[in-house]
Design a protein around this motif. Structure first.
Motif, PDB file in Angstrom:
ATOM      1  N   GLU A 221       0.840  -1.214   0.000  1.00  0.00           N
ATOM      2  CA  GLU A 221       0.000   0.000   0.000  1.00  0.00           C
ATOM      3  C   GLU A 221       0.869   1.255   0.000  1.00  0.00           C
ATOM      4  O   GLU A 221       0.561   2.246  -0.674  1.00  0.00           O
ATOM      5  CB  GLU A 221      -0.921  -0.008   1.219  1.00  0.00           C
ATOM      6  N   LEU A 222       1.954   1.245   0.765  1.00  0.00           N
ATOM      7  CA  LEU A 222       2.866   2.395   0.774  1.00  0.00           C
ATOM      8  C   LEU A 222       3.449   2.629  -0.622  1.00  0.00           C
ATOM      9  O   LEU A 222       3.531   3.764  -1.092  1.00  0.00           O
ATOM     10  CB  LEU A 222       4.007   2.162   1.765  1.00  0.00           C
ATOM     11  N   ARG A 223       3.871   1.535  -1.256  1.00  0.00           N
ATOM     12  CA  ARG A 223       4.442   1.652  -2.602  1.00  0.00           C
ATOM     13  C   ARG A 223       3.434   2.253  -3.582  1.00  0.00           C
ATOM     14  O   ARG A 223       3.767   3.131  -4.383  1.00  0.00           O
ATOM     15  CB  ARG A 223       4.903   0.280  -3.075  1.00  0.00           C
ATOM     16  N   GLU A 224       2.199   1.796  -3.507  1.00  0.00           N
ATOM     17  CA  GLU A 224       1.156   2.302  -4.410  1.00  0.00           C
ATOM     18  C   GLU A 224       0.863   3.774  -4.137  1.00  0.00           C
ATOM     19  O   GLU A 224       0.702   4.573  -5.066  1.00  0.00           O
ATOM     20  CB  GLU A 224      -0.119   1.466  -4.249  1.00  0.00           C
ATOM     21  N   PHE A 225       0.805   4.136  -2.851  1.00  0.00           N
ATOM     22  CA  PHE A 225       0.543   5.527  -2.473  1.00  0.00           C
ATOM     23  C   PHE A 225       1.649   6.438  -3.009  1.00  0.00           C
ATOM     24  O   PHE A 225       1.386   7.515  -3.562  1.00  0.00           O
ATOM     25  CB  PHE A 225       0.454   5.635  -0.947  1.00  0.00           C
ATOM     26  N   CYS A 226       2.894   6.009  -2.862  1.00  0.00           N
ATOM     27  CA  CYS A 226       4.021   6.809  -3.344  1.00  0.00           C
ATOM     28  C   CYS A 226       4.023   6.907  -4.867  1.00  0.00           C
ATOM     29  O   CYS A 226       4.314   7.959  -5.432  1.00  0.00           O
ATOM     30  CB  CYS A 226       5.337   6.218  -2.849  1.00  0.00           C
ATOM     31  N   ASN A 227       3.697   5.812  -5.542  1.00  0.00           N
ATOM     32  CA  ASN A 227       3.619   5.844  -6.998  1.00  0.00           C
ATOM     33  C   ASN A 227       2.559   6.824  -7.471  1.00  0.00           C
ATOM     34  O   ASN A 227       2.764   7.581  -8.430  1.00  0.00           O
ATOM     35  CB  ASN A 227       3.295   4.442  -7.543  1.00  0.00           C
ATOM     36  N   THR A 228       1.423   6.805  -6.788  1.00  0.00           N
ATOM     37  CA  THR A 228       0.304   7.670  -7.182  1.00  0.00           C
ATOM     38  C   THR A 228       0.653   9.144  -7.070  1.00  0.00           C
ATOM     39  O   THR A 228       0.288   9.959  -7.920  1.00  0.00           O
ATOM     40  CB  THR A 228      -0.930   7.367  -6.311  1.00  0.00           C
ATOM     41  N   HIS A 229       1.410   9.501  -6.023  1.00  0.00           N
ATOM     42  CA  HIS A 229       1.656  10.917  -5.728  1.00  0.00           C
ATOM     43  C   HIS A 229       3.086  11.375  -6.001  1.00  0.00           C
ATOM     44  O   HIS A 229       3.437  12.514  -5.666  1.00  0.00           O
ATOM     45  CB  HIS A 229       1.289  11.196  -4.274  1.00  0.00           C
ATOM     46  N   GLY A 230       3.904  10.527  -6.614  1.00  0.00           N
ATOM     47  CA  GLY A 230       5.271  10.925  -6.937  1.00  0.00           C
ATOM     48  C   GLY A 230       6.151  11.135  -5.721  1.00  0.00           C
ATOM     49  O   GLY A 230       7.032  12.000  -5.716  1.00  0.00           O
ATOM     50  N   ILE A 231       5.938  10.324  -4.681  1.00  0.00           N
ATOM     51  CA  ILE A 231       6.680  10.437  -3.426  1.00  0.00           C
ATOM     52  C   ILE A 231       7.804   9.408  -3.398  1.00  0.00           C
ATOM     53  O   ILE A 231       7.637   8.279  -3.855  1.00  0.00           O
ATOM     54  CB  ILE A 231       5.726  10.224  -2.225  1.00  0.00           C
ATOM     55  N   VAL A 232       8.950   9.782  -2.858  1.00  0.00           N
ATOM     56  CA  VAL A 232      10.077   8.866  -2.722  1.00  0.00           C
ATOM     57  C   VAL A 232       9.848   7.954  -1.508  1.00  0.00           C
ATOM     58  O   VAL A 232       9.614   8.446  -0.401  1.00  0.00           O
ATOM     59  CB  VAL A 232      11.402   9.633  -2.561  1.00  0.00           C
ATOM     60  N   LEU A 233       9.900   6.652  -1.716  1.00  0.00           N
ATOM     61  CA  LEU A 233       9.725   5.692  -0.628  1.00  0.00           C
ATOM     62  C   LEU A 233      11.103   5.262  -0.123  1.00  0.00           C
ATOM     63  O   LEU A 233      11.905   4.704  -0.876  1.00  0.00           O
ATOM     64  CB  LEU A 233       8.938   4.473  -1.101  1.00  0.00           C
ATOM     65  N   ILE A 234      11.354   5.532   1.169  1.00  0.00           N
ATOM     66  CA  ILE A 234      12.652   5.249   1.782  1.00  0.00           C
ATOM     67  C   ILE A 234      12.492   4.132   2.808  1.00  0.00           C
ATOM     68  O   ILE A 234      11.678   4.238   3.730  1.00  0.00           O
ATOM     69  CB  ILE A 234      13.229   6.490   2.489  1.00  0.00           C
ATOM     70  N   ALA A 235      13.253   3.064   2.651  1.00  0.00           N
ATOM     71  CA  ALA A 235      13.301   1.992   3.652  1.00  0.00           C
ATOM     72  C   ALA A 235      14.506   2.225   4.554  1.00  0.00           C
ATOM     73  O   ALA A 235      15.645   2.247   4.076  1.00  0.00           O
ATOM     74  CB  ALA A 235      13.395   0.632   2.976  1.00  0.00           C
ATOM     75  N   ASP A 236      14.262   2.426   5.834  1.00  0.00           N
ATOM     76  CA  ASP A 236      15.338   2.579   6.819  1.00  0.00           C
ATOM     77  C   ASP A 236      15.741   1.185   7.287  1.00  0.00           C
ATOM     78  O   ASP A 236      15.054   0.564   8.099  1.00  0.00           O
ATOM     79  CB  ASP A 236      14.857   3.441   7.981  1.00  0.00           C
ATOM     80  N   GLU A 237      16.854   0.691   6.743  1.00  0.00           N
ATOM     81  CA  GLU A 237      17.356  -0.645   7.083  1.00  0.00           C
ATOM     82  C   GLU A 237      18.612  -0.564   7.944  1.00  0.00           C
ATOM     83  O   GLU A 237      19.441  -1.477   7.934  1.00  0.00           O
ATOM     84  CB  GLU A 237      17.629  -1.440   5.796  1.00  0.00           C
ATOM     85  N   VAL A 238      18.731   0.514   8.693  1.00  0.00           N
ATOM     86  CA  VAL A 238      19.908   0.673   9.543  1.00  0.00           C
ATOM     87  C   VAL A 238      20.039  -0.503  10.511  1.00  0.00           C
ATOM     88  O   VAL A 238      21.140  -1.030  10.711  1.00  0.00           O
ATOM     89  CB  VAL A 238      19.845   2.018  10.301  1.00  0.00           C
ATOM     90  N   GLN A 239      18.939  -0.942  11.076  1.00  0.00           N
ATOM     91  CA  GLN A 239      18.991  -2.042  12.050  1.00  0.00           C
ATOM     92  C   GLN A 239      18.664  -3.401  11.425  1.00  0.00           C
ATOM     93  O   GLN A 239      19.134  -4.427  11.897  1.00  0.00           O
ATOM     94  CB  GLN A 239      18.047  -1.766  13.231  1.00  0.00           C
ATOM     95  N   THR A 240      17.897  -3.410  10.336  1.00  0.00           N
ATOM     96  CA  THR A 240      17.431  -4.673   9.765  1.00  0.00           C
ATOM     97  C   THR A 240      18.402  -5.285   8.772  1.00  0.00           C
ATOM     98  O   THR A 240      18.271  -6.459   8.416  1.00  0.00           O
ATOM     99  CB  THR A 240      16.087  -4.480   9.041  1.00  0.00           C
ATOM    100  N   GLY A 241      19.381  -4.527   8.293  1.00  0.00           N
ATOM    101  CA  GLY A 241      20.212  -4.973   7.189  1.00  0.00           C
ATOM    102  C   GLY A 241      21.291  -5.978   7.548  1.00  0.00           C
ATOM    103  O   GLY A 241      21.598  -6.209   8.709  1.00  0.00           O
ATOM    104  N   PHE A 242      21.839  -6.578   6.504  1.00  0.00           N
ATOM    105  CA  PHE A 242      23.045  -7.413   6.565  1.00  0.00           C
ATOM    106  C   PHE A 242      22.856  -8.679   7.388  1.00  0.00           C
ATOM    107  O   PHE A 242      23.561  -8.947   8.338  1.00  0.00           O
ATOM    108  CB  PHE A 242      24.250  -6.566   6.992  1.00  0.00           C
ATOM    109  N   ALA A 243      21.807  -9.433   6.959  1.00  0.00           N
ATOM    110  CA  ALA A 243      21.526 -10.799   7.405  1.00  0.00           C
ATOM    111  C   ALA A 243      20.724 -10.903   8.698  1.00  0.00           C
ATOM    112  O   ALA A 243      20.350 -12.013   9.085  1.00  0.00           O
ATOM    113  CB  ALA A 243      22.806 -11.631   7.520  1.00  0.00           C
ATOM    114  N   ARG A 244      20.434  -9.813   9.359  1.00  0.00           N
ATOM    115  CA  ARG A 244      19.707  -9.914  10.630  1.00  0.00           C
ATOM    116  C   ARG A 244      18.360 -10.614  10.459  1.00  0.00           C
ATOM    117  O   ARG A 244      17.956 -11.424  11.301  1.00  0.00           O
ATOM    118  CB  ARG A 244      19.518  -8.513  11.229  1.00  0.00           C
ATOM    119  N   THR A 245      17.636 -10.334   9.387  1.00  0.00           N
ATOM    120  CA  THR A 245      16.308 -10.935   9.196  1.00  0.00           C
ATOM    121  C   THR A 245      16.350 -12.208   8.364  1.00  0.00           C
ATOM    122  O   THR A 245      15.310 -12.753   7.997  1.00  0.00           O
ATOM    123  CB  THR A 245      15.337  -9.942   8.522  1.00  0.00           C
TER     124      THR A 245
END
Length: 420
Positions: A221-245
């Motif tokens: 839903e976030l992706r669709e909302f951003c596509n509709t309105h020309g908004i940049v979607l930013i994923a903050d993976e500071v804590q989730t990145g590099f194999a943690r999940t």
């Protein structure tokens, strides 16, 4: 230790919250040794920084080699190959569509701040939407986006203008995906036009907010909302990145891709390093000089990060994260059957959390009780969540199985003692 404690209280401000009443002397992999001779199993990982463990031999060797060449030049003055090579590797790995580019900084807060700068330069807009319960850093824009008042915003005054907070889905606390999207729409009806919003920033799994995984439909839903309105979607993976999940990036668990990803923490293997990877046309929006920093992309940290990526691949740490996460989750779910105060066990891979309720309400006291008893038994744990009632688990993914088993024994004892 008493002398060190007195010196700490005298020399450093109370605004720096401290978990331990002891001081670290030495660390290796998942073991911490204190200055008074005790040993602790590290389930904090320097707050998600040490997915490959303390002082991994390959990281140490890479840094030692770089020390014999040069320690610093400032990349924007005299560039070097390790920065470029690391950017190339991140570009190849990042779950973002199309041609990508990457830049590096030093801290997670710098990554989120600069991601907003890039989004604003690209869209020529001023607004930012974040989410309640989020954590994006402690610097000016980052703390404005952070969705938790105490302790990050209290007594600090009004944050940056143009930042709004929507609801993040949390079924345990009665917030559905529908509620979250409605709150987003409400912001864009009552506070700011979506045509003035530069970026929406979210965590695929909220960190400080309680290790809350984003529902797949919510991210779609976030992706669709951003596509509709020309908004940049930013994923903050500071804590989730590099194999943690269990994936290099948590966004690999979803069926859509963001425009930008912020990264830090475990990327540097214990050295300060952060970055942003994103669609090339968005990343190129700021003019020369608009991005950078004196220590941004330190050569010591970039060579360490190159080793981290190889360690994750060669030691199969994504699989290890899944395996350890299953073991931990099964242990906690078994305990949950007999301990009603464990309200929920959740997570992705090894980004696992346990939330405590007592008499129908969040119980930070129980979480603190478990943390204290575990510490007394030699296991370092961290709490999180909007109410401080969540125990989160951030052990190095390289932890030996025997040590992990011992940690689970301590954890079970600590939970049972805390709820008596």
């Amino acid at each position: 230790m008493g002398d060190l404690l007195g010196r700490r209280l005298s020399a450093t401000p109370k605004g720096i919250g401290i978990v331990c009443d002891w001081f670290v002397q030495e660390a290796y992999n998942a073991t911490l040794k204190s200055s008074d001779g005790r040993e602790f199993i590290d389930f904090a990982g320097g707050i998600a920084v040490l997915n490959v463990g303390h002082r991994h031999p390959r990281v140490i060797e890479a840094v030692k080699k770089q020390l014999d060449q040069f320690t610093h030049t400032a990349y924007q003055v005299s560039p070097y190959e390790s920065y470029i090579e690391l950017a190339e590797k991140i570009n190849a790995l990042a779950p973002i569509e199309g041609t990508k580019k990457t830049c590096f900084f030093t801290t997670g807060g710098e990554a989120t701040e600069n991601a907003i700068k890039i989004a604003k330069a690209h869209t020529k807009r001023y607004g930012v939407i974040a989410f309640g319960g989020s954590f994006h850093g402690r610097t000016s824009m980052a703390v404005s986006m952070t969705g938790k008042v105490v302790p990050y915003k209290a007594e600090l005054g009004v944050g940056n203008p143009g930042v709004y907070h929507a609801y993040y889905p949390n079924a345990l606390h009665g917030v559905s995906v529908g509620d979250s999207i409605k709150s987003l729409e409400h912001i864009c009806k009552s506070s700011i036009s979506p045509l003035d919003v530069a970026a929406i920033i979210f965590e695929p799994v909220q960190g400080e907010g309680g290790f809350n995984p984003a529902p797949v439909e919510f991210v779609a839903e976030l992706r669709e909302f951003c596509n509709t309105h020309g908004i940049v979607l930013i994923a903050d993976e500071v804590q989730t990145g590099f194999a943690r999940t269990g994936k290099m990036f948590a966004m690999e668990h979803f069926n859509v891709s963001p425009d930008l990803i912020c990264m830090a923490k475990s990327l540097g293997g214990g050295l300060p390093l952060s970055g942003i990877v994103g669609k090339a046309e968005i990343m190129d929006a700021p003019s020369p000089g608009g991005l950078g920093g004196t220590y941004a992309g330190s050569p010591l940290a970039t060579v360490a990060a190159l080793e981290v990526l190889e360690i994750i691949k060669e030691e199969r740490l994504n699989e290890r994260a899944q395996n350890l996460g299953v073991q931990l989750t099964q242990k906690l779910q078994t305990l949950q059957q007999e301990i009603k105060e464990i309200a929920e066990v959740r997570g992705l891979g090894s980004m696992v959390a346990m939330e405590f309720f007592k008499e129908g309400k969040p119980s930070p006291d129980l979480a603190k009780g478990v943390q204290k008893e575990a510490m007394d038994q030699g296991l370092l744990l961290l709490t999180c969540g909007g109410y401080g009632n969540v125990i989160r688990f951030l052990y190095p993914l390289t932890i030996p199985q025997e040590q992990f088993d011992r940690a689970l024994e301590i954890l079970e004892h600590s939970i049972k003692k805390a709820v008596r």
